[in-house]
Scaffold this motif. Structure first.
Motif, PDB file in Angstrom:
ATOM      1  N   ARG A   8       0.837  -1.205   0.000  1.00 41.17           N
ATOM      2  CA  ARG A   8       0.000   0.000   0.000  1.00 41.17           C
ATOM      3  C   ARG A   8       0.874   1.258   0.000  1.00 41.17           C
ATOM      4  O   ARG A   8       0.603   2.215  -0.716  1.00 41.17           O
ATOM      5  N   ARG A   9       1.893   1.262   0.834  1.00 43.68           N
ATOM      6  CA  ARG A   9       2.781   2.418   0.948  1.00 43.68           C
ATOM      7  C   ARG A   9       3.487   2.680  -0.383  1.00 43.68           C
ATOM      8  O   ARG A   9       3.530   3.814  -0.861  1.00 43.68           O
ATOM      9  N   ASN A  10       4.027   1.633  -1.001  1.00 43.44           N
ATOM     10  CA  ASN A  10       4.741   1.801  -2.269  1.00 43.44           C
ATOM     11  C   ASN A  10       3.813   2.278  -3.384  1.00 43.44           C
ATOM     12  O   ASN A  10       4.196   3.117  -4.193  1.00 43.44           O
ATOM     13  N   LEU A  13       3.150   5.965  -2.748  1.00 49.01           N
ATOM     14  CA  LEU A  13       4.303   6.797  -3.098  1.00 49.01           C
ATOM     15  C   LEU A  13       4.393   6.997  -4.610  1.00 49.01           C
ATOM     16  O   LEU A  13       4.681   8.104  -5.075  1.00 49.01           O
ATOM     17  N   ALA A  14       4.146   5.943  -5.374  1.00 44.66           N
ATOM     18  CA  ALA A  14       4.173   6.070  -6.831  1.00 44.66           C
ATOM     19  C   ALA A  14       3.067   7.009  -7.309  1.00 44.66           C
ATOM     20  O   ALA A  14       3.277   7.836  -8.209  1.00 44.66           O
ATOM     21  N   GLU A  15       1.892   6.906  -6.693  1.00 44.88           N
ATOM     22  CA  GLU A  15       0.775   7.789  -7.035  1.00 44.88           C
ATOM     23  C   GLU A  15       1.121   9.244  -6.714  1.00 44.88           C
ATOM     24  O   GLU A  15       0.875  10.147  -7.528  1.00 44.88           O
ATOM     25  N   LEU A  16       1.705   9.473  -5.551  1.00 43.96           N
ATOM     26  CA  LEU A  16       2.076  10.835  -5.165  1.00 43.96           C
ATOM     27  C   LEU A  16       3.135  11.403  -6.102  1.00 43.96           C
ATOM     28  O   LEU A  16       3.070  12.576  -6.488  1.00 43.96           O
ATOM     29  N   ALA A  17       4.113  10.582  -6.474  1.00 37.94           N
ATOM     30  CA  ALA A  17       5.162  11.042  -7.398  1.00 37.94           C
ATOM     31  C   ALA A  17       4.547  11.443  -8.739  1.00 37.94           C
ATOM     32  O   ALA A  17       4.908  12.471  -9.311  1.00 37.94           O
ATOM     33  N   ASP A  29      12.501   8.230  -9.940  1.00 43.62           N
ATOM     34  CA  ASP A  29      12.363   6.809 -10.248  1.00 43.62           C
ATOM     35  C   ASP A  29      11.863   6.001  -9.066  1.00 43.62           C
ATOM     36  O   ASP A  29      10.902   5.265  -9.170  1.00 43.62           O
ATOM     37  N   ASP A  30      12.515   6.113  -7.947  1.00 41.09           N
ATOM     38  CA  ASP A  30      12.149   5.348  -6.751  1.00 41.09           C
ATOM     39  C   ASP A  30      11.933   6.336  -5.611  1.00 41.09           C
ATOM     40  O   ASP A  30      12.820   6.556  -4.790  1.00 41.09           O
ATOM     41  N   PRO A  31      10.740   6.951  -5.562  1.00 41.00           N
ATOM     42  CA  PRO A  31      10.533   8.053  -4.609  1.00 41.00           C
ATOM     43  C   PRO A  31      10.474   7.587  -3.157  1.00 41.00           C
ATOM     44  O   PRO A  31       9.905   6.554  -2.840  1.00 41.00           O
ATOM     45  N   GLY A  32      11.075   8.369  -2.309  1.00 40.05           N
ATOM     46  CA  GLY A  32      10.944   8.186  -0.873  1.00 40.05           C
ATOM     47  C   GLY A  32      10.046   9.285  -0.337  1.00 40.05           C
ATOM     48  O   GLY A  32       9.818  10.301  -1.005  1.00 40.05           O
ATOM     49  N   VAL A  33       9.541   9.097   0.863  1.00 40.16           N
ATOM     50  CA  VAL A  33       8.627  10.081   1.441  1.00 40.16           C
ATOM     51  C   VAL A  33       9.316  11.437   1.591  1.00 40.16           C
ATOM     52  O   VAL A  33       8.742  12.481   1.264  1.00 40.16           O
ATOM     53  N   HIS A  87      -1.296   9.651   6.635  1.00 38.31           N
ATOM     54  CA  HIS A  87      -0.701  10.922   6.215  1.00 38.31           C
ATOM     55  C   HIS A  87      -0.416  10.925   4.716  1.00 38.31           C
ATOM     56  O   HIS A  87      -0.569  11.963   4.055  1.00 38.31           O
ATOM     57  N   LEU A  88      -0.024   9.786   4.172  1.00 37.00           N
ATOM     58  CA  LEU A  88       0.179   9.703   2.733  1.00 37.00           C
ATOM     59  C   LEU A  88      -1.142   9.911   1.987  1.00 37.00           C
ATOM     60  O   LEU A  88      -1.185  10.563   0.947  1.00 37.00           O
TER      61      LEU A  88
END
Length: 116
Positions: A8-10, A13-17, A29-33, A87-88
């Protein structure tokens, strides 16, 4: 960390990027929070200092809300995974509203008359 929460988190993160790219951020490419939080904050500053009108300033405020939610998620790191995902999700909602604000600024297609 549970595989379900990690998945879910990954995905989030891809959606937010992707949403940040739509709003003008550099592709990651590989976004972190933390990276996403800094990108949202930089975009918020650009939008808030723009001279393109109230809608753009409002978009900057929504980007700042997303950045704040992302910074909070980043501070929690791997603890309280459901809270991090909350929060995401809040950041995603703020970015969705920011995107909606910008849809109202879209220029009319060539050869069409703008509404009066």
């Amino acid at each position: 960390m549970s595989t379900w929460w990690d998945t879910r988190r990954n995905a989030r993160l891809a959606e937010l990027a992707s949403m940040l790219e739509f709003l003008g951020a550099e592709p990651v490419d590989d976004p972190g929070v933390g990276e996403l939080a800094h990108a949202a904050e930089a975009l918020a500053e650009e939008y808030r200092t723009s001279d393109r009108g109230h809608t753009v300033h409002r978009t900057g405020g929504l980007l700042q809300q997303a950045a704040t939610a992302l910074h909070t998620a980043d501070r929690l790191r791997g603890t309280l995974i459901p809270v991090v995902n909350h929060h995401l999700r809040c950041a995603a909602v703020a970015l969705s509203h920011a995107r909606s604000c910008l849809h109202g600024l879209a220029l009319p297609a060539a050869g069409t008359v703008p509404p009066a």
